[in-house]
Scaffold this active site. Structure first.
Site, PDB file in Angstrom:
ATOM      1  CG  ASP A  83      -1.917  -1.115   1.274  1.00 25.24           C
ATOM      2  OD1 ASP A  83      -1.632  -2.207   0.744  1.00 25.24           O
ATOM      3  OD2 ASP A  83      -2.994  -0.923   1.866  1.00 25.24           O
ATOM      4  CE  LYS A 141      -5.034   1.989   2.808  1.00 26.43           C
ATOM      5  NZ  LYS A 141      -3.880   1.299   3.428  1.00 26.43           N
ATOM      6  CE  LYS A 194      -6.671  -1.361   2.905  1.00 25.78           C
ATOM      7  NZ  LYS A 194      -5.300  -1.827   3.220  1.00 25.78           N
TER       8      LYS A 194
END
Length: 223
Positions: free
Chosen positions: A92, A158, A188
């Site tokens: 991430d 995300k 996400k």
């Protein structure tokens, strides 16, 4: 759609990214993750070996360029590569939010591409700090940043680190992100999701993964 506890758990990255986190805390996180039936755990790069050592089949995610995104791209790439070498299957990464706000999409795209090249076999999630982008630059910038991340090879966009003062995930941000890059690139939602109602709202808006630190409390609100 009715979301069951098991279905939501299977979409959760059980997360511990506090600066004061210790190896023992990560070991406890992994044990709790196994008990809860979540998809993955997400930890800081230095703690990936601890998580991987006790993962019992859980996917391990690590962050890169966290939480500011102001790292040099080569540093983000190397951080990601070291995390994957230590056992992470997902990364991430945080974009340079300032570059995005300034409209420098080429820099955002190149930053993501550098990490993508360093970890070609890992799942790459790109943290765009949606609340900051919406506050400082507007919806079109969020759209363009998500497109840039997709063009650079991300599997996910995300919402948030959970550390930015502008805030975390919002239903509106998830809707925009999903409409922009879905279904080819997933979304996400992470940051400030503390209740079952919060989680369900994000999933209904188009999220396919949730980043949660208070996972048990969220899942306890579901049947």
């Amino acid at each position: 759609m009715t979301w069951t506890r098991a279905a939501v758990a299977a979409m959760v990255d059980h997360t511990l990214l506090k600066p004061e986190a210790r190896a023992a805390d990560v070991s406890a996180l992994v044990a709790e993750a196994a008990d809860l039936g979540v998809y993955a755990v997400c930890v800081s790069p230095s703690l990936v070996p601890v998580a991987a050592g006790g993962s019992s089949g859980l996917v391990i995610a690590a962050v890169a360029g966290f939480p500011s995104g102001k790292h040099v791209s080569d540093i983000k790439a190397q951080e990601a590569a070291l995390a994957v070498a230590a056992g992470a299957g997902e990364v991430d990464m945080v974009i340079d939010v300032g570059a995005a706000v300034a409209g420098d999409l080429a820099a955002v795209r190149a930053d993501v591409a550098a990490v993508r090249a360093a970890v070609p076999d890992a799942v790459l999630k790109v943290i765009v700090e949606s609340a900051a982008l919406l506050t400082l630059a507007g919806e079109q910038t969020l759209v363009e940043v998500c497109r840039a991340a997709a063009e650079a090879g991300a599997e996910f966009v995300k919402t948030s680190t959970g550390f930015h003062p502008a805030g975390g995930a919002s239903v509106r941000a998830v809707e925009i992100m999903a409409a922009t890059v879905g279904p080819t690139v997933a979304v996400k939602a992470s940051g400030g999701i503390r209740t079952a109602a919060d989680a369900v709202a994000m999933l209904d808006a188009g999220a396919t993964r949730l980043g949660l630190s208070g996972t048990r409390a969220v899942l306890d609100g579901l049947s």
